[in-house]
Design a protein around this motif. Structure first.
Motif, PDB file in Angstrom:
ATOM      1  N   SER A 197       0.687  -1.280   0.178  1.00 49.08           N
ATOM      2  CA  SER A 197       0.073  -0.077   0.127  1.00 49.08           C
ATOM      3  C   SER A 197       1.009   1.386  -0.068  1.00 49.08           C
ATOM      4  O   SER A 197       1.879   1.268   0.376  1.00 49.08           O
ATOM      5  CB  SER A 197      -1.024   0.060   1.259  1.00 49.08           C
ATOM      6  N   GLY A 203       5.694   0.844  -1.457  1.00 51.22           N
ATOM      7  CA  GLY A 203       4.650   1.156  -2.244  1.00 51.22           C
ATOM      8  C   GLY A 203       4.829   2.258  -3.345  1.00 51.22           C
ATOM      9  O   GLY A 203       3.973   2.342  -4.120  1.00 51.22           O
ATOM     10  N   ARG A 222      -2.997  -3.930  -4.657  1.00 54.99           N
ATOM     11  CA  ARG A 222      -1.999  -3.260  -3.645  1.00 54.99           C
ATOM     12  C   ARG A 222      -2.727  -4.000  -2.365  1.00 54.99           C
ATOM     13  O   ARG A 222      -3.574  -4.180  -1.933  1.00 54.99           O
ATOM     14  CB  ARG A 222      -1.988  -1.716  -3.251  1.00 54.99           C
ATOM     15  N   SER A 223      -1.635  -4.148  -1.410  1.00 53.77           N
ATOM     16  CA  SER A 223      -2.000  -4.707   0.034  1.00 53.77           C
ATOM     17  C   SER A 223      -1.007  -4.159   1.179  1.00 53.77           C
ATOM     18  O   SER A 223       0.062  -3.972   0.718  1.00 53.77           O
ATOM     19  CB  SER A 223      -1.990  -6.246   0.061  1.00 53.77           C
ATOM     20  N   SER A 224      -1.425  -4.147   2.332  1.00 50.85           N
ATOM     21  CA  SER A 224      -0.553  -3.720   3.396  1.00 50.85           C
ATOM     22  C   SER A 224       0.095  -4.834   4.129  1.00 50.85           C
ATOM     23  O   SER A 224       0.791  -4.817   4.937  1.00 50.85           O
ATOM     24  CB  SER A 224      -1.291  -2.800   4.720  1.00 50.85           C
TER      25      SER A 224
END
Length: 296
Positions: A197, A203, A222-224
């Protein structure tokens, strides 16, 4: 002259036996003998005499023993005074740090501060570096340990020269790049990206580097969560970027790791606070403690 030398001398003087004293001090006998010899050289006189059977204090050694014991007693009082002073420091402190840094680099420093300053209520906020940077700017976070691209002038930035990391490319075992040991950004033009992210440095950095190399990356997701990203890459033809220390410590199987051919991809790590604002005593003590622990 160091207090360690005095401590060693006093113990040997009590036992009159290097072997016994070394066991009590948890050091080797040669270390103890060498330290005593160095102390004698600094003082300019012998502290012990040895007749081949028994170790004994010289007249100078007997006189110096009382002085050494007095100095050690005063030293202990000073340490106790400092400890009590630390106990009296109170307040709240909110520290922002990415999970990776807390776990791989700075856990000893963080827990050491919490132990030494029990009166400070410490809250650790784990997030991406860019989110922490925003938190420090807004005053919601007191101090951050982050990787950064271009921090604003409103922040005080102290780089930690012993700490940095490189991003690496991860791909599935069946990806066309799986057999490569390194790759340049220019070669990634036709790839599909899964990225962290935007609150994370990684990111944004890959996007910046791709644009510098003449193309805009195709971002599919996207990912955290780095663990989800690894699984997503392992089950697709997409690529991603993660910090090398994370890969080394946690990740194995399902993905291949490829170095990035780009000297500019070394990412520095810094401590940040907000400029021109009142800082609490707790914050001052943390900054001092942390820098002392992590900068040689």
């Amino acid at each position: 002259m160091e207090f360690k030398q005095l401590k060693y001398f006093v113990q040997v003087a009590k036992d009159l036996n290097y072997t016994v004293a070394s066991k009590k001090l948890f050091v080797t006998q040669p270390t103890l003998s060498w330290t005593t010899k160095k102390l004698e050289e600094e003082l300019g006189f012998k502290l012990f005499s040895y007749d081949g059977k028994k170790l004994a204090l010289t007249k100078e050694g007997e006189k110096f023993l009382g002085q050494a014991q007095h100095l050690l007693k005063e030293y202990s009082k000073t340490i106790e005074f400092i400890r009590r002073s630390q106990d009296k420091i109170t307040g709240q402190l909110k520290i922002g740090i990415p999970d990776l840094f807390a776990d791989c680099f700075f856990i000893d420093s963080l827990m050491g501060f919490i132990h030494d300053y029990p009166g400070v209520r410490t809250n650790i906020v784990c997030n991406g570096s860019l989110a922490i940077q925003e938190g420090v700017q807004s005053g919601k976070i007191d101090v951050g340990i982050i990787s950064h691209l271009n921090p604003p002038i409103t922040l005080e930035v102290i780089e930690l020269p012993n700490y940095s990391y490189r991003p690496v490319v991860i791909v599935s075992k069946n990806h066309r790049l799986a057999g490569r040991t390194s790759v340049s950004f220019r070669e990634l033009k036709k790839e599909k990206f899964i990225l962290l992210s935007e609150e994370f440095t990684l990111g944004k950095l890959p996007v910046i580097q791709c644009i510098k190399n003449g193309f805009t990356p195709e971002i599919k997701l996207r990912s955290s969560e780095w663990s989800f990203i690894c699984d997503a890459v392992a089950h697709s033809d997409c690529i991603s970027f993660l910090p090398e220390p994370l890969i080394e410590k946690y990740i194995s199987g399902g993905i291949n790791v490829i170095a990035v051919d780009d000297d500019q991809s070394v990412i520095p790590i810094s401590l940040i606070t907000k400029r021109n604002v009142h800082t609490s005593l707790a914050l001052q003590k943390f900054v001092s403690y942390f820098l002392k622990a992590n900068i040689n």
